[in-house]
Design a protein around this motif. Structure first.
Motif, PDB file in Angstrom:
ATOM      1  N   ALA A  55     -49.568  15.706 -31.574  1.00 30.36           N
ATOM      2  CA  ALA A  55     -48.636  14.607 -31.867  1.00 30.36           C
ATOM      3  C   ALA A  55     -49.068  13.855 -33.117  1.00 30.36           C
ATOM      4  O   ALA A  55     -48.806  12.656 -33.252  1.00 30.36           O
ATOM      5  N   ALA A  56     -49.716  14.547 -34.012  1.00 27.68           N
ATOM      6  CA  ALA A  56     -50.212  13.916 -35.238  1.00 27.68           C
ATOM      7  C   ALA A  56     -49.083  13.201 -35.963  1.00 27.68           C
ATOM      8  O   ALA A  56     -47.964  13.703 -36.073  1.00 27.68           O
ATOM      9  N   GLY A  57     -49.386  12.010 -36.433  1.00 28.78           N
ATOM     10  CA  GLY A  57     -48.412  11.233 -37.185  1.00 28.78           C
ATOM     11  C   GLY A  57     -47.592  10.288 -36.326  1.00 28.78           C
ATOM     12  O   GLY A  57     -46.905   9.421 -36.849  1.00 28.78           O
ATOM     13  N   LEU A  58     -47.621  10.431 -35.020  1.00 29.51           N
ATOM     14  CA  LEU A  58     -46.866   9.527 -34.148  1.00 29.51           C
ATOM     15  C   LEU A  58     -47.706   8.293 -33.830  1.00 29.51           C
ATOM     16  O   LEU A  58     -48.898   8.382 -33.567  1.00 29.51           O
ATOM     17  N   SER A  59     -47.056   7.141 -33.833  1.00 29.21           N
ATOM     18  CA  SER A  59     -47.786   5.896 -33.556  1.00 29.21           C
ATOM     19  C   SER A  59     -48.204   5.806 -32.081  1.00 29.21           C
ATOM     20  O   SER A  59     -49.127   5.069 -31.742  1.00 29.21           O
ATOM     21  N   SER A  60     -47.552   6.549 -31.249  1.00 23.65           N
ATOM     22  CA  SER A  60     -47.888   6.490 -29.821  1.00 23.65           C
ATOM     23  C   SER A  60     -49.258   7.097 -29.509  1.00 23.65           C
ATOM     24  O   SER A  60     -49.836   6.820 -28.471  1.00 23.65           O
ATOM     25  N   VAL A  61     -49.799   7.928 -30.398  1.00 25.35           N
ATOM     26  CA  VAL A  61     -51.094   8.563 -30.177  1.00 25.35           C
ATOM     27  C   VAL A  61     -52.188   7.497 -30.096  1.00 25.35           C
ATOM     28  O   VAL A  61     -53.045   7.541 -29.216  1.00 25.35           O
ATOM     29  N   ALA A  62     -52.141   6.539 -30.981  1.00 28.14           N
ATOM     30  CA  ALA A  62     -53.142   5.466 -30.981  1.00 28.14           C
ATOM     31  C   ALA A  62     -53.023   4.638 -29.702  1.00 28.14           C
ATOM     32  O   ALA A  62     -54.038   4.271 -29.087  1.00 28.14           O
ATOM     33  N   ALA A  63     -51.799   4.339 -29.295  1.00 31.36           N
ATOM     34  CA  ALA A  63     -51.589   3.574 -28.060  1.00 31.36           C
ATOM     35  C   ALA A  63     -52.081   4.362 -26.858  1.00 31.36           C
ATOM     36  O   ALA A  63     -52.722   3.803 -25.955  1.00 31.36           O
ATOM     37  N   LEU A  64     -51.795   5.654 -26.818  1.00 30.06           N
ATOM     38  CA  LEU A  64     -52.235   6.504 -25.719  1.00 30.06           C
ATOM     39  C   LEU A  64     -53.760   6.567 -25.656  1.00 30.06           C
ATOM     40  O   LEU A  64     -54.347   6.519 -24.567  1.00 30.06           O
ATOM     41  N   LYS A  65     -54.407   6.647 -26.810  1.00 30.03           N
ATOM     42  CA  LYS A  65     -55.870   6.667 -26.865  1.00 30.03           C
ATOM     43  C   LYS A  65     -56.433   5.344 -26.324  1.00 30.03           C
ATOM     44  O   LYS A  65     -57.421   5.339 -25.580  1.00 30.03           O
ATOM     45  N   GLY A  66     -55.786   4.225 -26.629  1.00 34.79           N
ATOM     46  CA  GLY A  66     -56.210   2.919 -26.120  1.00 34.79           C
ATOM     47  C   GLY A  66     -56.058   2.823 -24.606  1.00 34.79           C
ATOM     48  O   GLY A  66     -56.930   2.284 -23.912  1.00 34.79           O
ATOM     49  N   VAL A  67     -54.966   3.372 -24.089  1.00 38.77           N
ATOM     50  CA  VAL A  67     -54.741   3.371 -22.640  1.00 38.77           C
ATOM     51  C   VAL A  67     -55.781   4.245 -21.955  1.00 38.77           C
ATOM     52  O   VAL A  67     -56.338   3.873 -20.914  1.00 38.77           O
ATOM     53  N   LEU A  68     -56.071   5.403 -22.522  1.00 40.48           N
ATOM     54  CA  LEU A  68     -57.077   6.303 -21.960  1.00 40.48           C
ATOM     55  C   LEU A  68     -58.436   5.606 -21.877  1.00 40.48           C
ATOM     56  O   LEU A  68     -59.088   5.620 -20.826  1.00 40.48           O
ATOM     57  N   THR A  69     -58.835   4.980 -22.973  1.00 43.99           N
ATOM     58  CA  THR A  69     -60.122   4.273 -22.996  1.00 43.99           C
ATOM     59  C   THR A  69     -60.149   3.158 -21.953  1.00 43.99           C
ATOM     60  O   THR A  69     -61.135   2.987 -21.224  1.00 43.99           O
ATOM     61  N   SER A  70     -59.054   2.411 -21.842  1.00 40.78           N
ATOM     62  CA  SER A  70     -58.962   1.320 -20.878  1.00 40.78           C
ATOM     63  C   SER A  70     -59.112   1.831 -19.447  1.00 40.78           C
ATOM     64  O   SER A  70     -59.866   1.262 -18.637  1.00 40.78           O
ATOM     65  N   TRP A  71     -58.425   2.916 -19.122  1.00 44.79           N
ATOM     66  CA  TRP A  71     -58.504   3.466 -17.762  1.00 44.79           C
ATOM     67  C   TRP A  71     -59.879   4.052 -17.475  1.00 44.79           C
ATOM     68  O   TRP A  71     -60.390   3.933 -16.367  1.00 44.79           O
ATOM     69  N   GLU A  72     -60.485   4.686 -18.454  1.00 45.96           N
ATOM     70  CA  GLU A  72     -61.838   5.211 -18.243  1.00 45.96           C
ATOM     71  C   GLU A  72     -62.822   4.080 -17.938  1.00 45.96           C
ATOM     72  O   GLU A  72     -63.658   4.204 -17.040  1.00 45.96           O
ATOM     73  N   GLU A  73     -62.695   2.974 -18.656  1.00 42.57           N
ATOM     74  CA  GLU A  73     -63.578   1.824 -18.414  1.00 42.57           C
ATOM     75  C   GLU A  73     -63.321   1.208 -17.039  1.00 42.57           C
ATOM     76  O   GLU A  73     -64.263   0.841 -16.327  1.00 42.57           O
ATOM     77  N   ARG A  74     -62.054   1.079 -16.660  1.00 43.83           N
ATOM     78  CA  ARG A  74     -61.724   0.517 -15.339  1.00 43.83           C
ATOM     79  C   ARG A  74     -62.265   1.386 -14.210  1.00 43.83           C
ATOM     80  O   ARG A  74     -62.850   0.879 -13.250  1.00 43.83           O
ATOM     81  N   LEU A  75     -62.042   2.677 -14.312  1.00 44.53           N
ATOM     82  CA  LEU A  75     -62.511   3.586 -13.267  1.00 44.53           C
ATOM     83  C   LEU A  75     -64.040   3.639 -13.209  1.00 44.53           C
ATOM     84  O   LEU A  75     -64.621   3.755 -12.134  1.00 44.53           O
ATOM     85  N   GLN A  76     -64.681   3.511 -14.366  1.00 38.89           N
ATOM     86  CA  GLN A  76     -66.137   3.467 -14.382  1.00 38.89           C
ATOM     87  C   GLN A  76     -66.631   2.199 -13.675  1.00 38.89           C
ATOM     88  O   GLN A  76     -67.595   2.246 -12.915  1.00 38.89           O
ATOM     89  N   SER A  77     -65.956   1.078 -13.882  1.00 40.89           N
ATOM     90  CA  SER A  77     -66.329  -0.164 -13.200  1.00 40.89           C
ATOM     91  C   SER A  77     -66.148  -0.044 -11.692  1.00 40.89           C
ATOM     92  O   SER A  77     -67.000  -0.485 -10.914  1.00 40.89           O
TER      93      SER A  77
END
Length: 142
Positions: A77-99
């Motif tokens: 999905a290179a070039g789509l702005s949603s990729v950055a948002a999706l990466k942020g959501v992934l990081t957020s969920w990984e941190e929550r689940l780790q907690s």
């Protein structure tokens, strides 16, 4: 003589007034005591510890599956702005689940400690009452 009877003998009212009562003793009719008294066993503590351990394991399994589930998204999905948002959501969920995983690990140990301590306390109390029961039998022989 039961523990409740012995307790009542030692700490019961001498003039019909209020008295201390074991939590496991049934209330006398008309005293306003509601429902069965408090009783303890280590089963619930041990069970809760096991549940916390299972939740920790399933949380870690889910957290570990998030990364591989997102592989290739950036290139596909290179070039789509949603990729950055999706990466942020992934990081957020990984941190929550780790907690959650870490909290469950801490709870598992704490609950096991409580189960052990409560079991030891129950055993010590039971032993202390056996000493009282033994004294009664010695008094009867006199």
């Amino acid at each position: 003589m039961s523990y409740s009877e012995r307790w009542q003998e030692l700490f019961g009212p001498t003039d019909g007034g209020p008295a201390m009562r074991l939590a496991s003793a049934a209330p006398d009719p008309g005293t306003g005591g509601g429902g069965p008294g408090l009783k303890h066993s280590n089963g619930p503590w041990t069970s809760a510890s096991g549940t916390a351990g299972e939740l920790r394991t399933s949380t870690e399994t889910s957290r570990a599956a998030l990364g591989p589930g997102h592989e290739g998204i950036e290139t596909g999905a290179a070039g789509l702005s949603s990729v950055a948002a999706l990466k942020g959501v992934l990081t957020s969920w990984e941190e929550r689940l780790q907690s959650v995983r870490d909290e469950c690990e801490q709870l598992k140990g704490t609950l096991l400690t409580v189960a052990k301590e409560m079991g030891e306390t129950d055993a010590a109390i039971k032993t202390s009452f056996k000493g009282v029961d033994g004294a009664d039998k010695a008094d009867e022989k006199r």
